[in-house]
Design a protein around this motif. Structure first.
Motif, mmCIF file in Angstrom:
data_model
loop_
_atom_site.group_PDB
_atom_site.id
_atom_site.type_symbol
_atom_site.label_atom_id
_atom_site.label_comp_id
_atom_site.label_asym_id
_atom_site.label_seq_id
_atom_site.Cartn_x
_atom_site.Cartn_y
_atom_site.Cartn_z
ATOM 1 N N LEU A 1 -21.741 49.291 11.954
ATOM 2 C CA LEU A 1 -22.324 50.168 12.545
ATOM 3 C C LEU A 1 -23.169 51.269 11.752
ATOM 4 O O LEU A 1 -22.500 51.772 11.129
ATOM 5 C CB LEU A 1 -21.369 50.914 13.723
ATOM 6 N N VAL A 2 -24.364 51.199 11.948
ATOM 7 C CA VAL A 2 -25.224 52.112 11.572
ATOM 8 C C VAL A 2 -26.076 52.845 12.383
ATOM 9 O O VAL A 2 -26.832 52.141 13.202
ATOM 10 C CB VAL A 2 -25.893 51.354 10.212
ATOM 11 N N GLN A 3 -26.806 53.735 11.882
ATOM 12 C CA GLN A 3 -27.648 54.566 12.674
ATOM 13 C C GLN A 3 -28.933 54.149 12.570
ATOM 14 O O GLN A 3 -29.388 53.482 11.382
ATOM 15 C CB GLN A 3 -27.924 56.107 12.479
ATOM 16 N N ALA A 4 -30.196 54.197 13.268
ATOM 17 C CA ALA A 4 -31.252 53.800 13.009
ATOM 18 C C ALA A 4 -32.053 54.152 11.661
ATOM 19 O O ALA A 4 -31.713 55.396 11.593
ATOM 20 C CB ALA A 4 -32.428 53.799 14.224
ATOM 21 N N GLY A 5 -32.560 53.567 10.918
ATOM 22 C CA GLY A 5 -33.101 53.899 9.787
ATOM 23 C C GLY A 5 -32.183 53.850 8.493
ATOM 24 O O GLY A 5 -32.745 54.112 7.247
ATOM 25 N N GLY A 6 -30.997 53.485 8.747
ATOM 26 C CA GLY A 6 -29.890 53.260 7.823
ATOM 27 C C GLY A 6 -29.970 52.128 7.150
ATOM 28 O O GLY A 6 -30.883 50.976 7.485
ATOM 29 N N SER A 7 -29.225 51.589 6.083
ATOM 30 C CA SER A 7 -29.171 50.407 5.384
ATOM 31 C C SER A 7 -27.769 49.779 5.544
ATOM 32 O O SER A 7 -26.695 50.395 5.513
ATOM 33 C CB SER A 7 -29.486 50.704 3.889
ATOM 34 N N LEU A 8 -27.797 48.325 5.357
ATOM 35 C CA LEU A 8 -26.527 47.825 5.096
ATOM 36 C C LEU A 8 -26.779 46.697 4.183
ATOM 37 O O LEU A 8 -27.800 46.014 4.117
ATOM 38 C CB LEU A 8 -25.984 47.148 6.558
ATOM 39 N N ARG A 9 -25.626 46.212 3.363
ATOM 40 C CA ARG A 9 -25.805 45.077 2.699
ATOM 41 C C ARG A 9 -24.863 43.933 3.230
ATOM 42 O O ARG A 9 -23.483 44.276 2.984
ATOM 43 C CB ARG A 9 -25.813 45.221 1.090
ATOM 44 N N LEU A 10 -25.174 42.825 3.374
ATOM 45 C CA LEU A 10 -24.511 41.570 3.917
ATOM 46 C C LEU A 10 -24.254 40.794 2.703
ATOM 47 O O LEU A 10 -25.221 40.482 1.917
ATOM 48 C CB LEU A 10 -24.978 40.710 5.077
ATOM 49 N N SER A 11 -22.908 40.175 2.574
ATOM 50 C CA SER A 11 -22.540 39.159 1.706
ATOM 51 C C SER A 11 -22.270 37.975 2.260
ATOM 52 O O SER A 11 -21.478 38.021 3.242
ATOM 53 C CB SER A 11 -21.597 39.770 0.534
ATOM 54 N N CYS A 12 -22.341 36.718 1.697
ATOM 55 C CA CYS A 12 -21.808 35.548 1.948
ATOM 56 C C CYS A 12 -21.380 34.856 0.847
ATOM 57 O O CYS A 12 -22.165 34.378 -0.100
ATOM 58 C CB CYS A 12 -23.195 34.737 2.654
ATOM 59 N N THR A 13 -20.040 34.526 0.601
ATOM 60 C CA THR A 13 -19.568 33.984 -0.447
ATOM 61 C C THR A 13 -19.283 32.504 0.082
ATOM 62 O O THR A 13 -18.544 32.220 0.977
ATOM 63 C CB THR A 13 -18.272 34.473 -0.900
ATOM 64 N N ALA A 14 -19.435 31.569 -0.891
ATOM 65 C CA ALA A 14 -19.408 30.033 -0.484
ATOM 66 C C ALA A 14 -18.349 29.374 -1.343
ATOM 67 O O ALA A 14 -18.370 29.865 -2.680
ATOM 68 C CB ALA A 14 -20.592 29.483 -0.906
ATOM 69 N N SER A 15 -17.668 28.365 -0.981
ATOM 70 C CA SER A 15 -16.733 27.503 -1.601
ATOM 71 C C SER A 15 -16.875 26.276 -1.122
ATOM 72 O O SER A 15 -17.266 26.184 -0.191
ATOM 73 C CB SER A 15 -15.318 28.080 -1.311
ATOM 74 N N GLY A 16 -16.503 25.255 -2.203
ATOM 75 C CA GLY A 16 -16.232 24.025 -1.837
ATOM 76 C C GLY A 16 -17.305 23.041 -2.324
ATOM 77 O O GLY A 16 -17.112 22.016 -2.346
ATOM 78 N N ARG A 17 -18.450 23.562 -2.805
ATOM 79 C CA ARG A 17 -19.574 22.575 -3.298
ATOM 80 C C ARG A 17 -20.319 23.390 -4.356
ATOM 81 O O ARG A 17 -20.166 24.664 -4.170
ATOM 82 C CB ARG A 17 -20.302 21.840 -2.223
ATOM 83 N N THR A 18 -21.025 22.907 -4.988
ATOM 84 C CA THR A 18 -22.119 23.290 -6.046
ATOM 85 C C THR A 18 -22.810 24.279 -5.023
ATOM 86 O O THR A 18 -23.719 23.904 -4.399
ATOM 87 C CB THR A 18 -22.708 22.508 -6.749
ATOM 88 N N PHE A 19 -23.079 25.445 -5.530
ATOM 89 C CA PHE A 19 -23.717 26.614 -4.780
ATOM 90 C C PHE A 19 -25.465 26.606 -5.224
ATOM 91 O O PHE A 19 -26.197 26.724 -4.202
ATOM 92 C CB PHE A 19 -22.873 27.927 -5.101
ATOM 93 N N ASP A 20 -25.717 26.696 -6.471
ATOM 94 C CA ASP A 20 -26.895 26.508 -6.836
ATOM 95 C C ASP A 20 -27.897 25.690 -6.594
ATOM 96 O O ASP A 20 -28.972 25.786 -6.939
ATOM 97 C CB ASP A 20 -26.974 27.042 -8.456
ATOM 98 N N ASN A 21 -27.335 24.493 -6.091
ATOM 99 C CA ASN A 21 -28.114 23.360 -5.904
ATOM 100 C C ASN A 21 -28.741 23.396 -4.564
ATOM 101 O O ASN A 21 -29.877 22.818 -4.341
ATOM 102 C CB ASN A 21 -27.331 22.146 -5.924
ATOM 103 N N TYR A 22 -28.299 24.380 -3.773
ATOM 104 C CA TYR A 22 -29.025 24.267 -2.260
ATOM 105 C C TYR A 22 -29.478 25.583 -1.736
ATOM 106 O O TYR A 22 -29.108 26.565 -2.115
ATOM 107 C CB TYR A 22 -27.502 23.950 -1.472
ATOM 108 N N ALA A 23 -30.323 25.505 -0.591
ATOM 109 C CA ALA A 23 -31.064 26.467 -0.111
ATOM 110 C C ALA A 23 -30.167 27.217 0.770
ATOM 111 O O ALA A 23 -29.090 26.427 1.393
ATOM 112 C CB ALA A 23 -32.194 26.181 0.509
ATOM 113 N N MET A 24 -30.025 28.465 0.863
ATOM 114 C CA MET A 24 -29.428 29.269 1.676
ATOM 115 C C MET A 24 -30.200 30.129 2.766
ATOM 116 O O MET A 24 -31.257 30.565 2.326
ATOM 117 C CB MET A 24 -28.375 30.186 0.997
ATOM 118 N N GLY A 25 -29.692 30.440 3.903
ATOM 119 C CA GLY A 25 -30.258 31.238 4.541
ATOM 120 C C GLY A 25 -29.606 32.213 5.524
ATOM 121 O O GLY A 25 -28.345 32.063 5.770
ATOM 122 N N TRP A 26 -30.252 33.166 6.050
ATOM 123 C CA TRP A 26 -29.553 34.278 7.053
ATOM 124 C C TRP A 26 -30.261 33.875 8.402
ATOM 125 O O TRP A 26 -31.303 33.945 8.427
ATOM 126 C CB TRP A 26 -29.736 35.624 6.518
#
Length: 124
Positions: free
Chosen positions: A11-36
């Motif tokens: 929860l954040v107030q309007a005008g604020g910031s957040l950083r989301l993270s997504c950690t991957a496992s199970g296959r080679t990460f750098d070969n593939y496109a990622m999206g939010w």
């Protein structure tokens, strides 16, 4: 089998910031496109931003352009979404996704693996 785990929502107030993270496992990460993507109550899942496997190209939705930034650390198998100047209309569950291609895509049907989502709530 690929597993994607998001974190960093809250929860954040309007005008604020957040950083989301997504950690991957199970296959080679750098070969593939990622999206939010994000999904607000009663609405369809919508594209936010995506990055290519190399990290050299990205595609971003107009609604968040200039406020959100995507990045990836292939050494850590982690995808990030820096969200600044947040607005109440950014409130949604945010999902990271991986596709079996290097190039970015904006259609959620192009993605093969999904995380469980993390809630972002922006109060006015």
């Amino acid at each position: 089998q690929v597993q994607l785990v998001e974190s960093g929502g809250g929860l954040v107030q309007a005008g604020g910031s957040l950083r989301l993270s997504c950690t991957a496992s199970g296959r080679t990460f750098d070969n593939y496109a990622m999206g939010w993507f994000r999904q607000a109550p009663g609405k369809e899942r919508e594209f936010v931003v995506a990055i290519s496997g190399s990290g050299l190209s990205a595609n971003i939705a107009d609604s968040v352009k200039g406020r959100f930034t995507i990045s990836r650390d292939n050494a850590k198998n982690t995808l990030y979404l820096q969200m600044n100047s947040l607005k109440p209309e950014d409130t949604a569950v945010y999902y990271c996704a991986q596709r079996r291609q290097r190039a970015v895509a904006i259609d959620p049907l192009e993605y093969d693996y999904w995380g469980q989502g993390t809630q972002v709530t922006v109060s006015s």
